[in-house]
Design a protein around this motif. Sequence first.
Motif, PDB file in Angstrom:
ATOM      1  N   ALA A  94      10.147   7.556  -5.015  1.00  0.00           N
ATOM      2  CA  ALA A  94      10.140   6.086  -4.981  1.00  0.00           C
ATOM      3  C   ALA A  94      10.514   5.579  -3.592  1.00  0.00           C
ATOM      4  CB  ALA A  94      11.103   5.532  -6.026  1.00  0.00           C
ATOM      5  N   TYR A  95      11.497   6.220  -2.988  1.00  0.00           N
ATOM      6  CA  TYR A  95      11.976   5.827  -1.663  1.00  0.00           C
ATOM      7  C   TYR A  95      10.848   5.847  -0.634  1.00  0.00           C
ATOM      8  CZ  TYR A  95      14.783   6.197   2.654  1.00  0.00           C
ATOM      9  OH  TYR A  95      15.323   6.023   3.903  1.00  0.00           O
ATOM     10  N   ARG A 129      12.412   5.582   7.096  1.00  0.00           N
ATOM     11  CA  ARG A 129      12.737   6.291   5.855  1.00  0.00           C
ATOM     12  C   ARG A 129      12.433   7.781   5.972  1.00  0.00           C
ATOM     13  NH1 ARG A 129       9.358   3.410   1.791  1.00  0.00           N
ATOM     14  NH2 ARG A 129       8.276   2.555   3.594  1.00  0.00           N
ATOM     15  N   HIS A 157      18.258   4.190   0.633  1.00  0.00           N
ATOM     16  CA  HIS A 157      18.434   4.358   2.080  1.00  0.00           C
ATOM     17  C   HIS A 157      19.921   4.368   2.440  1.00  0.00           C
ATOM     18  CE1 HIS A 157      16.972   4.260   6.227  1.00  0.00           C
ATOM     19  NE2 HIS A 157      18.000   3.462   6.484  1.00  0.00           N
ATOM     20  N   GLN A 189      15.856  -1.317  -4.579  1.00  0.00           N
ATOM     21  CA  GLN A 189      15.946   0.106  -4.904  1.00  0.00           C
ATOM     22  C   GLN A 189      15.795   0.960  -3.645  1.00  0.00           C
ATOM     23  OE1 GLN A 189      12.813   1.572  -7.470  1.00  0.00           O
ATOM     24  NE2 GLN A 189      13.802   3.545  -7.760  1.00  0.00           N
ATOM     25  N   VAL A 190      14.799   0.645  -2.818  1.00  0.00           N
ATOM     26  CA  VAL A 190      14.575   1.394  -1.576  1.00  0.00           C
ATOM     27  C   VAL A 190      15.780   1.254  -0.656  1.00  0.00           C
ATOM     28  CG1 VAL A 190      13.190   1.468   0.548  1.00  0.00           C
ATOM     29  CG2 VAL A 190      12.059   1.332  -1.678  1.00  0.00           C
ATOM     30  N   GLU A 191      16.297   0.042  -0.513  1.00  0.00           N
ATOM     31  CA  GLU A 191      17.454  -0.173   0.363  1.00  0.00           C
ATOM     32  C   GLU A 191      18.692   0.564  -0.155  1.00  0.00           C
ATOM     33  OE1 GLU A 191      17.637  -4.437   0.697  1.00  0.00           O
ATOM     34  OE2 GLU A 191      16.061  -4.475   2.236  1.00  0.00           O
ATOM     35  N   ARG A 215       1.960   3.932   7.565  1.00  0.00           N
ATOM     36  CA  ARG A 215       2.383   4.562   6.321  1.00  0.00           C
ATOM     37  C   ARG A 215       1.189   5.264   5.692  1.00  0.00           C
ATOM     38  NH1 ARG A 215       1.490   1.835   1.355  1.00  0.00           N
ATOM     39  NH2 ARG A 215       0.397  -0.118   1.723  1.00  0.00           N
ATOM     40  N   ILE A 264       7.223   3.525  -2.239  1.00  0.00           N
ATOM     41  CA  ILE A 264       7.254   2.065  -2.344  1.00  0.00           C
ATOM     42  C   ILE A 264       7.131   1.467  -0.948  1.00  0.00           C
ATOM     43  CG2 ILE A 264       8.691   0.066  -2.904  1.00  0.00           C
ATOM     44  CD1 ILE A 264       9.891   1.761  -5.193  1.00  0.00           C
ATOM     45  N   ASP A 265       6.194   0.544  -0.801  1.00  0.00           N
ATOM     46  CA  ASP A 265       6.022  -0.167   0.468  1.00  0.00           C
ATOM     47  C   ASP A 265       6.823  -1.465   0.379  1.00  0.00           C
ATOM     48  OD1 ASP A 265       5.278  -1.509   2.745  1.00  0.00           O
ATOM     49  OD2 ASP A 265       3.139  -1.544   2.282  1.00  0.00           O
ATOM     50  N   PRO A 266       7.942  -1.570   1.104  1.00  0.00           N
ATOM     51  CA  PRO A 266       8.783  -2.764   1.001  1.00  0.00           C
ATOM     52  C   PRO A 266       8.060  -4.072   1.338  1.00  0.00           C
ATOM     53  CG  PRO A 266       9.965  -1.020   2.136  1.00  0.00           C
ATOM     54  CD  PRO A 266       8.541  -0.564   1.977  1.00  0.00           C
ATOM     55  N   GLU A 289      12.226  -3.633  -6.372  1.00  0.00           N
ATOM     56  CA  GLU A 289      11.814  -2.396  -5.714  1.00  0.00           C
ATOM     57  C   GLU A 289      12.378  -2.310  -4.302  1.00  0.00           C
ATOM     58  OE1 GLU A 289       7.525  -1.357  -7.772  1.00  0.00           O
ATOM     59  OE2 GLU A 289       7.601  -2.994  -6.292  1.00  0.00           O
TER      60      GLU A 289
END
Length: 170
Positions: free
Chosen positions: A92-93, A7, A113, A108-110, A61, A96-98, A105
């Motif tokens: 947020a990207y 990311r 991305h 949302q990250v995906e 991270r 947030i820890d997937p 969430e």
Amino acid sequence: MLTFADRLNLLFRAFLRPPDERGERKEWSNLQVARAAETVHGRSVITREHLRMLRNGERPRPSVETAAAIARAFEFLSQSEPEPGRASAIVAYLAIDPTEASPDEVAQVESIHQQLARAVDMRENKLLGLMARLGDLEDPESLDEIRELVTRLEDKERSRRGGFLRRHRR
């Protein structure tokens, strides 16, 4: 699963520096991003070495605070900071820890991305598509017109960059 390094490196590719004198846009350096984070937060938040280790996956991270600071640094550098108190998709990207996030969430990250990756691909590949189309032209008059158009566009961009550079050197 997207790692933090995946990311973060995509952000470096997505948020490029303004065009230089030759019109080239390059990635921000780790030092520039670290300094931007310091500017935004009024104190040192991350070092260039820490960024290097995050980008290489040597550190899995950072804290949520550091991830948010990195995201805000990119927003600051790109001059796209959201209004104070307003949620940021880039924060947020990164924050947030997937591996610990809810399915919403993670989605949302995906999604963010994919949007960033598409934007980078379009920026990097639009020139290739244009070049392929130009390769089909054979008429000498058409080629002369293309040369003239490119020369006019180069002059126009050089003029604009000159104004941009003068405004930002003060």
